[in-house]
Write a protein that holds these residues in place. Structure first.
Motif, PDB file in Angstrom:
ATOM      1  N   CYS A 117       0.806  -1.223   0.000  1.00  0.00           N
ATOM      2  CA  CYS A 117       0.000   0.000   0.000  1.00  0.00           C
ATOM      3  C   CYS A 117       0.841   1.276   0.000  1.00  0.00           C
ATOM      4  CB  CYS A 117      -0.992  -0.026   1.160  1.00  0.00           C
ATOM      5  SG  CYS A 117      -0.270  -0.181   2.805  1.00  0.00           S
ATOM      6  N   HIS A 118       1.930   1.308   0.760  1.00  0.00           N
ATOM      7  CA  HIS A 118       2.700   2.559   0.856  1.00  0.00           C
ATOM      8  C   HIS A 118       3.438   2.870  -0.446  1.00  0.00           C
ATOM      9  CE1 HIS A 118       1.470   2.139   4.878  1.00  0.00           C
ATOM     10  NE2 HIS A 118       2.201   1.068   5.084  1.00  0.00           N
ATOM     11  N   GLN A 119       3.824   1.818  -1.159  1.00  0.00           N
ATOM     12  CA  GLN A 119       4.432   1.995  -2.473  1.00  0.00           C
ATOM     13  C   GLN A 119       3.399   2.567  -3.440  1.00  0.00           C
ATOM     14  OE1 GLN A 119       7.484   1.721  -3.379  1.00  0.00           O
ATOM     15  NE2 GLN A 119       7.321   1.786  -5.606  1.00  0.00           N
ATOM     16  N   TYR A 172      -1.117   9.398  -5.135  1.00  0.00           N
ATOM     17  CA  TYR A 172      -1.989   9.846  -4.029  1.00  0.00           C
ATOM     18  C   TYR A 172      -1.197  10.778  -3.103  1.00  0.00           C
ATOM     19  CZ  TYR A 172      -4.921   6.094  -5.730  1.00  0.00           C
ATOM     20  OH  TYR A 172      -5.666   5.298  -6.531  1.00  0.00           O
ATOM     21  N   ALA A 173       0.061  10.430  -2.902  1.00  0.00           N
ATOM     22  CA  ALA A 173       0.934  11.293  -2.109  1.00  0.00           C
ATOM     23  C   ALA A 173       1.320  12.488  -2.972  1.00  0.00           C
ATOM     24  CB  ALA A 173       2.183  10.530  -1.694  1.00  0.00           C
ATOM     25  N   ALA A 193       4.640   8.271   2.702  1.00  0.00           N
ATOM     26  CA  ALA A 193       4.177   9.248   1.707  1.00  0.00           C
ATOM     27  C   ALA A 193       4.747  10.640   1.937  1.00  0.00           C
ATOM     28  CB  ALA A 193       2.644   9.301   1.694  1.00  0.00           C
ATOM     29  N   GLY A 194       5.371  10.857   3.105  1.00  0.00           N
ATOM     30  CA  GLY A 194       6.019  12.142   3.359  1.00  0.00           C
ATOM     31  C   GLY A 194       7.213  12.387   2.455  1.00  0.00           C
ATOM     32  N   ALA A 195       7.662  11.337   1.762  1.00  0.00           N
ATOM     33  CA  ALA A 195       8.822  11.461   0.872  1.00  0.00           C
ATOM     34  C   ALA A 195       8.603  12.499  -0.227  1.00  0.00           C
ATOM     35  CB  ALA A 195       9.159  10.104   0.259  1.00  0.00           C
ATOM     36  N   VAL A 196       7.358  12.642  -0.672  1.00  0.00           N
ATOM     37  CA  VAL A 196       7.088  13.629  -1.725  1.00  0.00           C
ATOM     38  C   VAL A 196       6.600  14.952  -1.145  1.00  0.00           C
ATOM     39  CG1 VAL A 196       6.579  11.932  -3.515  1.00  0.00           C
ATOM     40  CG2 VAL A 196       4.721  12.846  -2.138  1.00  0.00           C
ATOM     41  N   CYS A 208      11.466   8.114   5.325  1.00  0.00           N
ATOM     42  CA  CYS A 208      10.140   8.445   5.876  1.00  0.00           C
ATOM     43  C   CYS A 208       9.461   7.190   6.425  1.00  0.00           C
ATOM     44  CB  CYS A 208       9.276   9.123   4.814  1.00  0.00           C
ATOM     45  SG  CYS A 208       9.835  10.804   4.452  1.00  0.00           S
ATOM     46  N   ASN A 209       9.638   6.065   5.722  1.00  0.00           N
ATOM     47  CA  ASN A 209       9.102   4.782   6.196  1.00  0.00           C
ATOM     48  C   ASN A 209       9.630   4.472   7.586  1.00  0.00           C
ATOM     49  OD1 ASN A 209       9.616   1.628   6.346  1.00  0.00           O
ATOM     50  ND2 ASN A 209       7.914   1.890   4.925  1.00  0.00           N
TER      51      ASN A 209
END
Ligand code: SF4
Lengths: 416, 161
Positions: A100-102, A109-110, A126-129, A212-213
């Protein structure tokens, strides 16, 4: 006094000034859930509401025990499919599409400045973007489904300053473990973790997702990379169409730490906590039974390229079961296109379906008593991958690949 | 007064409720039997309604699974007191109506064998080691705890409409 990224997102969403420490009810842009949707949807009757307030804000990804390992999981998946159809949920990913996080990052979505909540503790990926993304519980997810919003505490922020450049065999995973080693598994409890400093420009989206993960393993509410040229390129918006929310230069940080990437060696987290971290040399010679490359932490194409670089033309030790779980079908497909699948098959790897695999111990490579797994995942808690008397060591894809060849934990240095 | 069950730092959700049961065990009574199974196999047998779990730092770290809260709640645990909580676990406690108190002094002072009781109205934990006071919860949190959890809170809210 300037505002942090978190304060800006909270203020924007709340429609008023919000400062760290305040609790407000906000409506997220997306609410993520996975196989646990089966348990979440069962909560709706007890609330007395049958329809989702915003079906187009729900993202549901079947990834945890996929394809179903037994009849109970199969029944859960079936219930979710029926629910998705009945509610008109369009952002649904059935088995094999990816973790899901990928998917949240890969499928857009992110996005910078968005508020994303998810019924999974690694939602901060999702904070990576440049999104504000935080994990919440199942009941809370049911609450968001029916009411659209949820109470949230606006967090204080910890700033992590990154400088220097990695040695060739050292990666973002080693940095993340080094950060957790220094600050501890509760080092960023309740905090937003903001990555900053000159070295961020050299970290690609995959590196940022790793960091972020793993902010979740620092105890953080969310991890955040300020959107920059790397993010703009990833989002295919070179002109910076995205309205980036950035922390003000005079924003208040509750803590700051600095890390020199060049000073780091490959790191290993030993059982049974993620902050039990030492340089790889300290664990040299630790026999392993299973080597796992994949999960939401390290199952991207960059990780598979690294595995192929180390393993091509070599072979995993006969005593080691080498399992590869691409983080998504897109990653798998790209690995095929890049010719990475065959060399890894020849090296003894078992290619598994995109998904969480044995990360949570339910199937596809659970551990027996006394067995040791060296994994690229994010958690090494007692019993997580199967028997309570098994052991999980965590490391980078390079370290896992090199150790798979040796049959014991070794530094990947000689391959780079 | 309830009995105190004392544990250390970094107690994670996998030992509070093992991951292997998360998708297969959902009945309260069965869930209660597995509470803290990999941390203290005796816990589920010994615990009585009104007892209190006390722990060190970062209690409930790990996954977002609510069973880690529900299992002890279904055992009748009245409150969890820790030096600090993992964020999602803390949220899950509030949203499940299981009061969670971050009280470092009380958490350090209390040991297994002590007794403790939480008086929310007065904002005090009365124990065999003395009284420990705490500030009131924010209004939104109090409303949820008073309703008995987020589900109950939302049910009341939508029923009133
Ligand atoms: S890969 Fe592991 S950590 Fe990531 S979402 Fe799946 S179970 Fe959780």
């Amino acid at each position: 006094m300037g505002k942090t990224f978190s304060e800006k997102v909270f203020s924007l969403k709340a429609g008023r000034e919000v400062h760290a420490g305040e609790i407000v009810t906000l409506e997220p842009d997306f609410i993520l859930s996975h196989d646990n949707s089966a348990a979440i949807l069962k909560k709706l009757p007890s609330i007395g509401v049958t329809k989702l307030k915003y079906p187009d804000r729900a993202v549901i990804v079947l990834d945890h025990v996929t394809p179903a390992a037994d009849n109970k999981h199969a029944a859960n998946h079936k219930a979710i499919r029926e629910f998705v159809a009945a509610q008109g949920i369009t952002h649904f990913y059935d088995v094999g599409r990816g973790v899901c996080h990928q998917i949240m990052v890969e499928d857009g979505y992110a996005y910078p400045g968005r508020l994303i909540l998810g019924s999974d503790s690694h939602t901060p990926t999702a904070g990576a973007v440049g999104a504000f993304a935080a994990g919440v519980g199942r009941t809370e997810t049911a609450g968001v489904w029916v009411s659209g919003g949820l109470w949230l505490l606006c967090p204080e922020t910890m700033r992590l300053e990154l400088a220097g450049a990695f040695k060739p065999w050292v990666s973002a995973k080693d940095l993340a473990l080094a950060i957790i080693r220094r600050i501890g598994a509760d080092g960023a409890l309740y905090l937003a973790v903001e990555f900053a400093g000159e070295a961020t420009a050299s970290l690609d989206m995959s590196d940022r997702m790793v960091l972020c993960n793993l902010s979740a393993e620092m105890g953080a509410k969310n991890g955040y990379f300020p959107p920059d040229a790397v993010a703009a390129e990833f989002l295919n918006e070179p002109n910076g169409k995205h309205a980036a929310l950035l922390s003000d230069p005079d924003a208040k940080y509750i803590a700051k730490h600095s890390f020199d990437l060049g000073a780091l060696d490959a790191m290993v987290a030993a059982p049974h906590t993620v902050d039990n971290v030492k340089p790889v040399g300290e664990y040299k010679g630790k026999r392993i039974d299973q080597a796992l490359i994949g999960t939401c932490t390290n199952g991207r194409i960059e990780d598979i390229r690294t595995a192929a670089k180390v393993l091509a033309g070599k072979h995993a030790a006969p005593s080691v079961r080498l399992l590869i779980f691409p983080a998504s079908m897109k990653v798998y497909r790209q690995a095929i296109d890049e010719g990475l699948v065959a060399p890894l098959v020849d090296a003894g790897a078992v290619w598994m379906n995109p998904g969480c695999g044995p990360c949570l111990g339910a199937h596809e490579g659970a551990l027996a008593p006394g067995e040791v797994c060296l994994s690229t995942a994010n958690r090494n808690f007692k019993g997580r991958m199967g028997d309570p008397n098994s052991e999980i060591y965590l490391a980078s894809p390079a370290t896992v690949a090199a150790s798979a060849i040796a049959g014991e934990i070794v530094s990947p240095k000689e391959y780079f | 007064m309830g009995k105190v069950f004392k544990y250390g730092d970094d107690v994670n959700t996998d030992v509070l409720f093992p991951g292997k049961y998360t998708y297969t065990v959902s009945e309260p009574a069965e869930m209660a039997q597995h509470a803290l199974e990999d941390l203290d196999p005796e816990f589920a047998k010994k615990v009585q309604p009104g007892d209190v779990i006390v722990a060190g730092k970062n209690f409930g770290c790990g996954s977002s699974r609510e069973q880690a809260v529900l299992a002890p709640k279904y055992c009748g645990v009245a409150a969890v007191i820790a030096e600090s909580f993992a964020r999602i676990f803390y949220r899950n406690c509030i949203n499940s109506g299981l009061p969670a108190l971050a009280l470092p002094d009380a958490a350090r002072a209390l040991e297994s064998g002590d007794t403790a009781e939480v008086d929310f109205a007065a904002g005090v934990v009365r124990t065999s080691k003395g009284d420990f006071t705490f500030p009131p919860f924010p209004a939104e949190v109090t409303a949820i705890l008073e309703a008995g959890g987020l589900i109950e809170y939302l049910r009341d809210k939508y029923a009133k409409k």
